[in-house]
Enzyme design. Structure first.
Site, short mmCIF file in Angstrom:
data_model
loop_
_atom_site.label_atom_id
_atom_site.label_comp_id
_atom_site.label_asym_id
_atom_site.label_seq_id
_atom_site.Cartn_x
_atom_site.Cartn_y
_atom_site.Cartn_z
N ASP A 160 0.37 -1.21 0.34
CA ASP A 160 0.19 -0.25 0.02
C ASP A 160 1.09 1.58 0.22
O ASP A 160 2.35 1.58 0.44
CB ASP A 160 -0.78 -0.06 1.36
CG ASP A 160 -1.21 -1.16 1.31
OD1 ASP A 160 -1.89 -1.76 -0.30
OD2 ASP A 160 -2.43 -1.53 2.13
N ARG A 161 0.82 2.46 -0.57
CA ARG A 161 1.00 3.90 -0.46
C ARG A 161 1.24 4.06 1.05
O ARG A 161 2.75 4.60 0.94
CB ARG A 161 0.13 4.41 -0.87
CG ARG A 161 0.83 6.04 -1.27
CD ARG A 161 -0.55 6.74 -1.68
NE ARG A 161 0.05 8.59 -2.04
CZ ARG A 161 -0.25 9.31 -2.71
NH1 ARG A 161 -1.86 9.23 -3.08
NH2 ARG A 161 0.68 10.52 -2.13
#
Length: 256
Positions: free
Chosen positions: A71-72
């Site tokens: 995930d970012r």
């Protein structure tokens, strides 16, 4: 200091720089990177123009191939292949679940059991775009957890995931009632302040308000272990970025 293990022997790597990707190890076949929180792995459909780890690597090395993503908002380990043969081999390892993946996360509260397994299917949320939810019609996801340290209001957990569903750890942590600290999607999104667990915090002489210890998702892809194309066992570790490390240090000093 970053470390990795090759055929059971521990090797030390250079220390990391603040808040930018760090090359942990490179071979002729792949590159291991420690990604900071907030940086995309690859471009997505909503953020075409934002910087990415892949773009950063290609600026340094030329074309690379994406093996997996995180995930970012999650920091930590990423692998990129340097040629098509390595890309095919490593991608198949991940798809066949032949890669051990360990995360470190700080959650709200303390789980009842020090160890456990969450085996719950995950699907897209029917009403909230970009979020996931435990749903019996979703794809099965399996997360093992272990409490490494427990504090008054938070706990440091190790997560070992068998599957790689979108937001898996974050969704499962919420499902068991202990969301990841500062999670903007599945938690209270509230930054963590020293005053959350220590009384009588003194501000600096010229400081009007307290700065947060951590203002981003408290989740880090810490370790992966796999067998490479030459049948060598590789174990890679990525050190915590200093914001998450600082929170752990303060919890150890003042959070019990």
């Amino acid at each position: 200091m970053a470390t990795f293990f090759l055929n059971g022997q521990k090797r030390h790597l250079c220390s990391m720089h603040d808040q930018r990707p760090e090359i942990l190890l490179e071979t002729p076949d792949w590159i291991a990177v420690n990604k900071p929180s907030g940086l995309l792995t690859i471009p997505d459909r909503h953020n075409h123009d934002l910087p990415t780890v892949k773009g950063w690597l290609e600026h340094k090395y030329g074309p690379v191939f994406t093996v997996h993503r995180i995930d970012r908002d999650t920091s930590g380990l990423l692998l990129f292949a340097r040629n098509e043969a390595a890309h095919k081999y490593l991608s198949q390892l991940f798809e066949s679940r032949n890669v051990e993946k360990i995360y470190l996360g700080i959650v709200l509260g303390k789980p009842i059991s020090d160890t456990g397994t969450i085996a719950e299917p995950i699907a897209e949320h029917p009403a909230k775009n970009g979020t996931m939810v435990v749903n019996r019609k979703g794809k099965m996801a399996v997360t093992h957890y272990k409490v490494l340290e427990a504090f008054n209001h938070y706990s440091l957990l190790e997560f070992n995931i068998e599957t790689g569903r979108t937001h898996q750890i974050r969704v499962h942590a919420k499902h068991m009632g202990h969301p990841i600290a500062a999670d903007p999607l599945y938690g209270n999104r509230k930054p963590v302040f020293l005053s959350d667990f220590k009384r009588n915090v003194k501000l600096g002489k010229f400081t009007e308000q307290e700065n947060p210890l951590l203002s981003r998702l408290a989740l880090h892809a810490y370790k992966i272990k796999f067998t490479d194309m030459d049948s060598k066992v590789v174990e890679l570790e990525a050190p915590l970025y200093k914001d998450m490390r600082a929170l752990v240090n303060q919890l150890e000093r003042n959070g019990r």
